[in-house]
Scaffold this active site. Sequence first.
Site, mmCIF file in Angstrom:
data_model
loop_
_atom_site.group_PDB
_atom_site.id
_atom_site.type_symbol
_atom_site.label_atom_id
_atom_site.label_comp_id
_atom_site.label_asym_id
_atom_site.label_seq_id
_atom_site.Cartn_x
_atom_site.Cartn_y
_atom_site.Cartn_z
ATOM 1 N N ASN A 25 0.269 -33.556 -14.775
ATOM 2 C CA ASN A 25 0.612 -33.886 -16.285
ATOM 3 C C ASN A 25 1.489 -34.804 -16.188
ATOM 4 O OD1 ASN A 25 -0.962 -31.702 -16.674
ATOM 5 N ND2 ASN A 25 0.531 -30.244 -17.448
ATOM 6 N N GLY A 26 1.590 -35.756 -16.964
ATOM 7 C CA GLY A 26 2.910 -36.832 -17.074
ATOM 8 C C GLY A 26 2.152 -38.142 -16.684
ATOM 9 N N TRP A 64 -5.664 -34.982 -21.124
ATOM 10 C CA TRP A 64 -5.450 -35.638 -22.516
ATOM 11 C C TRP A 64 -5.221 -37.017 -22.227
ATOM 12 C CZ3 TRP A 64 -1.412 -38.159 -25.191
ATOM 13 C CH2 TRP A 64 -1.675 -38.472 -26.678
ATOM 14 N N LYS A 118 -0.945 -30.306 -28.536
ATOM 15 C CA LYS A 118 0.190 -29.192 -28.941
ATOM 16 C C LYS A 118 1.735 -29.622 -28.715
ATOM 17 C CE LYS A 118 1.582 -25.979 -31.223
ATOM 18 N NZ LYS A 118 1.837 -26.044 -32.731
ATOM 19 N N HIS A 163 7.932 -49.392 -56.694
ATOM 20 C CA HIS A 163 8.409 -50.435 -55.827
ATOM 21 C C HIS A 163 7.497 -51.067 -54.748
ATOM 22 C CE1 HIS A 163 12.589 -50.359 -57.433
ATOM 23 N NE2 HIS A 163 12.314 -48.831 -57.141
ATOM 24 N N GLU A 217 -3.378 -34.859 -40.120
ATOM 25 C CA GLU A 217 -3.569 -34.378 -38.726
ATOM 26 C C GLU A 217 -5.066 -33.781 -38.660
ATOM 27 O OE1 GLU A 217 -0.459 -32.494 -36.193
ATOM 28 O OE2 GLU A 217 -0.168 -31.895 -38.412
ATOM 29 N N GLU A 259 5.885 -33.828 -44.767
ATOM 30 C CA GLU A 259 5.194 -32.818 -44.188
ATOM 31 C C GLU A 259 3.743 -32.584 -44.376
ATOM 32 O OE1 GLU A 259 5.564 -31.670 -41.348
ATOM 33 O OE2 GLU A 259 4.268 -29.927 -41.229
ATOM 34 N N ARG A 313 -3.598 -26.775 -26.700
ATOM 35 C CA ARG A 313 -2.784 -27.914 -26.543
ATOM 36 C C ARG A 313 -3.179 -29.532 -26.577
ATOM 37 N NH1 ARG A 313 1.679 -26.125 -23.284
ATOM 38 N NH2 ARG A 313 2.049 -28.088 -22.525
ATOM 39 N N CYS A 355 -2.109 -32.131 -21.489
ATOM 40 C CA CYS A 355 -2.608 -31.996 -20.305
ATOM 41 C C CYS A 355 -1.930 -30.501 -19.947
ATOM 42 C CB CYS A 355 -2.242 -32.996 -19.180
ATOM 43 S SG CYS A 355 -2.640 -34.651 -19.479
ATOM 44 N N LYS A 372 0.296 -33.091 -42.709
ATOM 45 C CA LYS A 372 -0.681 -31.965 -42.245
ATOM 46 C C LYS A 372 -2.150 -32.518 -42.565
ATOM 47 C CE LYS A 372 0.984 -29.908 -40.072
ATOM 48 N NZ LYS A 372 2.304 -29.755 -39.603
HETATM 49 C C1 F6R Z 1 2.484 -31.616 -36.405
HETATM 50 C C2 F6R Z 1 3.009 -31.237 -34.979
HETATM 51 C C3 F6R Z 1 3.816 -32.252 -34.362
HETATM 52 C C4 F6R Z 1 5.066 -31.676 -33.627
HETATM 53 C C5 F6R Z 1 5.934 -32.453 -32.574
HETATM 54 C C6 F6R Z 1 6.988 -32.242 -32.081
HETATM 55 O O1 F6R Z 1 1.885 -30.464 -36.972
HETATM 56 O O2 F6R Z 1 2.946 -30.329 -34.579
HETATM 57 O O3 F6R Z 1 4.136 -33.212 -35.135
HETATM 58 O O4 F6R Z 1 5.780 -31.238 -34.595
HETATM 59 O O5 F6R Z 1 4.833 -33.113 -31.625
HETATM 60 O O6 F6R Z 1 6.814 -30.899 -31.606
HETATM 61 P P1 F6R Z 1 7.766 -29.960 -30.932
HETATM 62 O O7 F6R Z 1 8.346 -29.359 -32.088
HETATM 63 O O8 F6R Z 1 7.424 -28.826 -30.147
HETATM 64 O O9 F6R Z 1 8.997 -30.663 -30.149
#
Ligand code: F6R
Length: 611
Positions: A100-101, A75, A606, A507, A491, A484, A27, A2, A488
Site C-alpha cells: 500500500n502506498g 486501488w 474509504k 455573481h 460521490e 457537504e 475501503r 488498498c 455526498k
Molecule cells: C466523503 C469522505 C471523504 C473523507 C476524506 C477524509 O464522504 O468520506 O471526503 O472525509 O477522505 O477522510 P478522513 O476523515 O478519514 O481523514
Amino acid sequence: MCGIVGAIAERNITAILVEGLKRLEYRGYDSAGVAVLDEAGSVQRRRRVGKVAELQTALADEPLLGKLGIAHTRWATHGAPTEQNAHPHFSTGEVAVVHNGIIENHEVLRTQLKELGYVFTSQTDTEVIAHLLHHTLKALPDLADALKATVKQLHGAYGLAAISVHQPDRLVAARSGSPLVIGLGMGENFLASDQLALRQVTDRFMYLEEGDIAEIRRESVQIWDAAGAPVERESVQYHEGAEAADKGEYRHFMMKEIHEQPTVVQRTLEGRLGQNQVLVQAFGPQAAELFAKVRNVQIVACGTSYHAGMVARYWLEGLAGIPCQVEVASEFRYRKVVVQPNTLFVSISQSGETADTLAALRNGKQLGFLGSLAICNVGISSLVRESDLTLLTQAGPEIGVASTKAFTTQLVALMLLTLSLGQVHGSLEEGVEAQLVAELRRLPTRLGEALAMDTTIERIAELFAEKHHTLFLGRGAQFPVAMEGALKLKEISYIHAEAYPAGELKHGPLALVDKDMPVVTVAPNNELLEKLKSNLQEVRARGGELVVFADEQAQLSNGPGTHVVAMPHIIDALAPILYTIPLQLLSYYVAVLKGTDVDQPRNLAKSVTVE
Ligand code: F6R
C-alpha cells in the site's frame, strides 16, 4: 484504498486471506489478489479485476492451498486496474510482495533493476519492491535483513508484506506512512492494513509504528524500529461490539450509518457535559492549561472532515470570539504557512490515517504551533498517537465510503471545542454555554425527528434521478453544510453538484440555472433567512426547481417548482448538524434510484492513505 492481509498458520490460510479482503472491501478498490506458498514449496497466485467475489470464483475454479500467504485489494495509482497490475507481485517466482502506498523513486529503481536483468510484467511501483528485495536477498539471505536493506532504498510511503519460497516459516512486513497491524493468534499470526480484516481470527493486535520492520512466524513476532533496534510493541485487546459487522435491517451500510446518528451523537456527548457546561478535561488533563494560552485556531482536514472544520470556523469566531483558519490538508502541507503566536493546530479525520492530514500535522509540528488536537474516530490511529490532545468521536466503525455519522459526530466534537475554548477564555455570551449544553442533550431527539422525514425525502429524490447537475445553496454556517450535501450527492450518485454561498449566486452561477438544474437550499430560521428568500426568488425567476429544507417556522411554502420540507425547529448554532441529515438522505435515495454502488462508489476509497 488498498488493503493488505497476510497469514502464517498450521492450517490452510486461503479462506482467511479472502475473508480479510472481503472485510476491507469497504475501503474501495478495483482489483484483488492472493498468493500462497503451496505444499510443493512454490508460490502460486490468483488475481482478478473487480470485486473480491471474482477472486473467490477464480479460487473455486482453481483452489490454492497453503499455510503462508499474502493478499491485497488494489486501488490503482501506477498503472490501470488490470490483472497484470494487481498484487501480489512476484520476482522470479521466488518472492511475492503486496504494497500500500506510493514509491516515488520507482522509475530510477526500475531502470537499475532492468539493467540487472529483471523483467517487469506490470506498470506498478510495487513490482520494483519485489525485484529489489529479490536482488538484495542474494547478498543478505535472511528475509528480514533483506527487507531492512530494501526499504532504505525506497522513497515514498509504504505498508508492505513479503514472502519468499526460501523461508517458508515467516512473513515480513514494513511500515512507513501506511498503517499495518499484526493479529496475534495461538500458534498462528496474521497481518493486515486494518484490524477489521482480522476480526474473524483474533481480537489481539499489535500496531506497527512508523519505520518498523516485522518478522512474523507462527509462534513469534520480532519487530525492529526505524533505527534497526529490536523493540517490543504493546499488544492490545479489541473489545468493540459487532455493530459494524453487518447491515442489520438496512440495504446499505450508508443507510444504517445515517440512522445510527442519534445514538452515536449521544455517545459522543457522554461524559463530556456537566450540568451547565462542557467538561474541558474531556480533551485531556492538560487541556485547560493549553486552551488558556490559545489565541487562534488552525484547522486542517480533507473532504467531509474539512467541511466539519468550515462549520467550526463560524462557531469558533461567532460564539467564542477565537480567530480561526481552515484549510484542506493537501494545500496546507505544501504551502509556506505563517503561524500566528499561540495557535492551536486542530486536525479532523474519521480514520486518522489520511496521508495529507497526517503530513500536515507532521509539518505543523515543525512550524511552532502551540500544540495539536486531533478530532478523530479511531483511537489507535496515527493522527491520535501523534497529537498532543485528542477528542474521540464515538461514531463506531464507518463502513460506507461516503462519510455520514463521522461528520455529525465531528460537528458535535467541534461544538464541544468551541464551548470549551469560550469557557476557558470567558468569551461566550452570558448563558450561551448552559443553553447550548441543554440543546446538545436534546440533539439526538431532534436528529431522530429529522430521520423520520425519510419517506418525504425519498419522494423528492425522484426529481434528481434524471438530472445531470445540481446546485446547493446555504448561508453562514449552512454554506459548509451545502458543500457537504453536494459532496455526498456527487460521490454516490455521480450527479455533478456544486455548492455556493447563496449570496454568490448572482455573481456567476445563476447563469447555469434553468429547468434542468435543481437547486437545493438549507434554510434555518435565522437572521439570514430574508436574504436567502430573495436568492430563492432569483432561482425561481429563471425556471429553476427549488428544494428547500426550511425551519417549520420559516414561513416558506410549497408552490409551483418549489418543494419545501419543514424541518424541526432547532437553535441556530446546532442547525448545521440537523440540516445535514436530509441532505444525506437525499443523496442516498437519488443513488438508490440511479442504481449506483452506494457503499462503494466508483473510484473512491474509504481511507486515503496515499497522497
Ligand atoms: C466523503 C469522505 C471523504 C473523507 C476524506 C477524509 O464522504 O468520506 O471526503 O472525509 O477522505 O477522510 P478522513 O476523515 O478519514 O481523514
